[in-house]
Design an enzyme around this catalytic site. Structure first.
Site, short mmCIF file in Angstrom:
data_model
loop_
_atom_site.label_atom_id
_atom_site.label_comp_id
_atom_site.label_asym_id
_atom_site.label_seq_id
_atom_site.Cartn_x
_atom_site.Cartn_y
_atom_site.Cartn_z
N GLU A 261 0.67 -1.37 0.04
CA GLU A 261 -0.01 -0.09 -0.05
C GLU A 261 0.75 1.17 -0.15
O GLU A 261 1.78 1.35 0.79
CB GLU A 261 -1.06 0.03 1.17
CG GLU A 261 -2.08 -1.13 1.28
CD GLU A 261 -3.06 -1.05 2.25
OE1 GLU A 261 -2.75 -0.24 3.08
OE2 GLU A 261 -3.73 -2.01 2.17
N HIS A 279 -7.76 1.92 1.50
CA HIS A 279 -7.74 1.29 2.84
C HIS A 279 -8.51 2.61 3.75
O HIS A 279 -8.02 3.19 4.54
CB HIS A 279 -6.27 1.27 3.47
CG HIS A 279 -6.08 0.49 4.34
ND1 HIS A 279 -4.92 -0.35 4.90
CD2 HIS A 279 -7.10 0.17 5.56
CE1 HIS A 279 -5.30 -0.76 6.01
NE2 HIS A 279 -6.37 -0.72 6.29
N1 LIG Z 1 -10.01 -1.84 6.01
C1 LIG Z 1 -9.90 -1.22 7.33
O1 LIG Z 1 -9.55 -0.22 7.56
C2 LIG Z 1 -9.85 -2.06 8.49
C3 LIG Z 1 -9.57 -3.34 8.46
N2 LIG Z 1 -9.63 -4.17 9.71
C4 LIG Z 1 -9.07 -5.42 9.55
O2 LIG Z 1 -10.40 -6.42 10.13
C5 LIG Z 1 -9.76 -7.26 10.76
C6 LIG Z 1 -11.06 -7.93 11.71
O3 LIG Z 1 -11.46 -7.02 12.67
P1 LIG Z 1 -12.13 -7.43 14.11
O4 LIG Z 1 -13.52 -8.03 13.48
O5 LIG Z 1 -12.68 -6.22 14.87
O6 LIG Z 1 -11.24 -8.43 14.57
P2 LIG Z 1 -11.84 -9.61 15.62
O7 LIG Z 1 -10.69 -9.98 16.18
O8 LIG Z 1 -13.11 -9.33 16.40
O9 LIG Z 1 -12.30 -10.93 14.47
C7 LIG Z 1 -11.46 -11.42 13.66
C8 LIG Z 1 -12.20 -12.95 13.78
O10 LIG Z 1 -11.27 -13.64 12.82
C9 LIG Z 1 -11.36 -14.93 13.30
N3 LIG Z 1 -9.99 -15.66 12.87
C10 LIG Z 1 -8.82 -15.46 13.17
N4 LIG Z 1 -7.92 -16.41 12.48
C11 LIG Z 1 -8.75 -17.07 11.52
C12 LIG Z 1 -8.65 -18.13 10.66
N5 LIG Z 1 -7.31 -18.46 10.31
N6 LIG Z 1 -9.63 -18.57 9.95
C13 LIG Z 1 -10.78 -18.24 10.30
N7 LIG Z 1 -11.04 -17.15 11.22
C14 LIG Z 1 -10.16 -16.66 11.88
C15 LIG Z 1 -11.06 -14.86 14.81
O11 LIG Z 1 -11.37 -15.99 15.34
C16 LIG Z 1 -12.05 -13.63 14.90
O12 LIG Z 1 -13.37 -13.99 15.38
C17 LIG Z 1 -8.59 -6.82 11.61
O13 LIG Z 1 -7.93 -7.88 12.06
C18 LIG Z 1 -8.07 -5.87 10.49
O14 LIG Z 1 -7.16 -6.59 10.06
C19 LIG Z 1 -10.12 -3.55 10.76
C20 LIG Z 1 -10.25 -2.32 10.89
C21 LIG Z 1 -10.00 -1.43 9.69
O1 LIG Z 2 -6.18 3.03 10.70
C1 LIG Z 2 -6.06 2.97 9.43
O2 LIG Z 2 -5.49 3.63 8.65
C2 LIG Z 2 -6.55 1.63 9.09
C3 LIG Z 2 -7.49 0.84 9.76
C4 LIG Z 2 -6.98 -0.48 9.95
O3 LIG Z 2 -6.82 -1.07 9.11
C5 LIG Z 2 -7.16 -1.23 11.32
O4 LIG Z 2 -7.60 -0.56 12.26
O5 LIG Z 2 -6.89 -2.48 11.31
#
Ligand SMILES: NC(=O)C1=CN([C@@H]2O[C@H](COP(=O)(O)OP(=O)(O)OC[C@H]3O[C@@H](n4cnc5c(N)ncnc54)[C@H](O)[C@@H]3O)[C@@H](O)[C@H]2O)C=CC1
Ligand SMILES: O=C(O)CCC(=O)C(=O)O
Length: 313
Positions: A261, A279
């Site tokens: 990115e 992102h």
């Molecule tokens: N696009 C963006 O700006 C953002 C992206 N994210 C991404 O979203 C992801 C998820 O966030 P949350 O839901 O808050 O996290 P969370 O921890 O609440 O949920 C993640 C889930 O994935 C599951 N998991 C972990 N490894 C796994 C595997 N190998 N196979 C299947 N399931 C698996 C876990 O058991 C958990 O329930 C973050 O880790 C982050 O990378 C988060 C915030 C912003």
């Molecule tokens: O804060 C950001 O720019 C991205 C958010 C995100 O990907 C995260 O919180 O995992």
């Protein structure tokens, strides 16, 4: 005033900065380069990042006063947790702040994909009236496969149910009841690939999830499947996705995250059936206000040695 010095390298909401300013000196060096960070980090007790700054072993090595690294957001894949542990530095995040915002973007991307909204808009701006060509599909009645049924995955499920979608979910660590309680059906990885009309990813990037969607996974999917990735680049093998788009296996993909990115104008980014956003999954005023406040209070707790709510290590 304590002698704490706090460095912010990817920006932070004003309220979060104000809270931090009450307990220490806050320096905002938004956009700092990796080399500058290595030169400057030695002065600081705390570092607050988002996803841009890579907190490498060298940063921990140079951060001789560093006590805590805060991630204003969720994913900590840009922070070397082993190095943090080795140097006795705490890592905290703000995992509740952005859930709704990411779930809403995910629904937006799903709708944009099945109705080709970006293509309709750019055609109009080019003076083209594509009414006959733009025949989309409904989400209603379709099967949504959610990979990772944590905070964001389950929030997506709630919203997709309102659209009349059938929800299936694969989560390696969650109990089946956590999925059924939110109106979803727990399925195996293979079932998820084979049954879904739309697949959406909501799990962290780890050694285990890297390239989880590879050529084998795409081969198992339904023909004409849609894919949304607002989790992390690297979970999807981008070459395999491109091949699946070319073959028609994947009807369309919406990507908020990329292996590198920014990715530049790659074949994937410029593909006519790919929708890209830079992102911005967590990027709303509301989410960033919450993330700024949550990380500020957590950093202060870490500096004071008080109990932590969101300690990663
Ligand atoms: N696009 C963006 O700006 C953002 C992206 N994210 C991404 O979203 C992801 C998820 O966030 P949350 O839901 O808050 O996290 P969370 O921890 O609440 O949920 C993640 C889930 O994935 C599951 N998991 C972990 N490894 C796994 C595997 N190998 N196979 C299947 N399931 C698996 C876990 O058991 C958990 O329930 C973050 O880790 C982050 O990378 C988060 C915030 C912003
Ligand atoms: O804060 C950001 O720019 C991205 C958010 C995100 O990907 C995260 O919180 O995992």
């Amino acid at each position: 005033m304590t002698p704490w010095k706090i460095l912010i390298t990817d920006g932070l909401d004003a309220k979060g900065k104000a809270v931090l300013s009450e307990v220490g000196e806050v320096i905002d060096r938004n956009g700092i380069t990796a080399d500058e960070l290595l030169k400057e980090i030695g002065e600081y007790d705390a570092l607050i990042v988002r996803s841009r700054t890579k907190v490498t072993p060298a940063v921990f090595e140079a951060g001789v006063k560093l006590k805590v690294v805060g991630r204003a957001g969720i994913g900590v894949d840009n922070i070397d947790l082993n190095a943090a542990k080795a140097h006795g530095v705490r890592v905290v995040n703000s995992p509740l702040a952005t859930t709704i915002t990411v779930a809403e973007l995910t629904l937006g991307l799903m709708l944009a994909l099945v109705r080709e909204i970006p293509r309709a808009d750019s055609a109009m701006k080019a003076g083209k009236w594509l009414k006959k060509e733009l025949e989309g599909a409904e989400l209603y009645g379709k099967t949504l496969g959610i990979v990772g049924f944590g905070r964001i995955g389950s929030a997506v499920a709630d919203r997709a149910r309102a659209f009349g979608m059938r929800i299936i979910a694969y989560d390696r660590l969650k109990a089946a009841e956590a999925i059924t309680q939110r109106g979803g059906e727990p399925v195996s990885w293979e079932q998820l690939l084979e049954l879904s009309d739309v697949i959406t990813l909501h799990l962290p990037l780890t050694n285990e999830t890297k390239n989880m969607l590879d050529a084998n996974a795409f081969a198992r999917m339904k023909d004409g499947v849609y894919l949304v990735d607002a989790a992390r680049g690297g979970i999807v093998d981008e070459d395999a996705l491109l091949a699946a788009l070319e073959s028609g296996k994947v009807a369309g993909a919406a990507l908020d995250v990329f292996t590198t990115e920014p990715p530049g104008v790659t074949a994937l980014v410029s593909h006519p059936r790919v929708i890209c956003t830079p992102h911005i999954g967590a990027q709303t005023q509301e989410a960033q206000a919450r993330a700024g406040y949550d990380i500020a209070t957590e950093i202060i707790a870490a500096l004071k040695g008080e109990p932590l709510r969101w300690r990663v290590i």
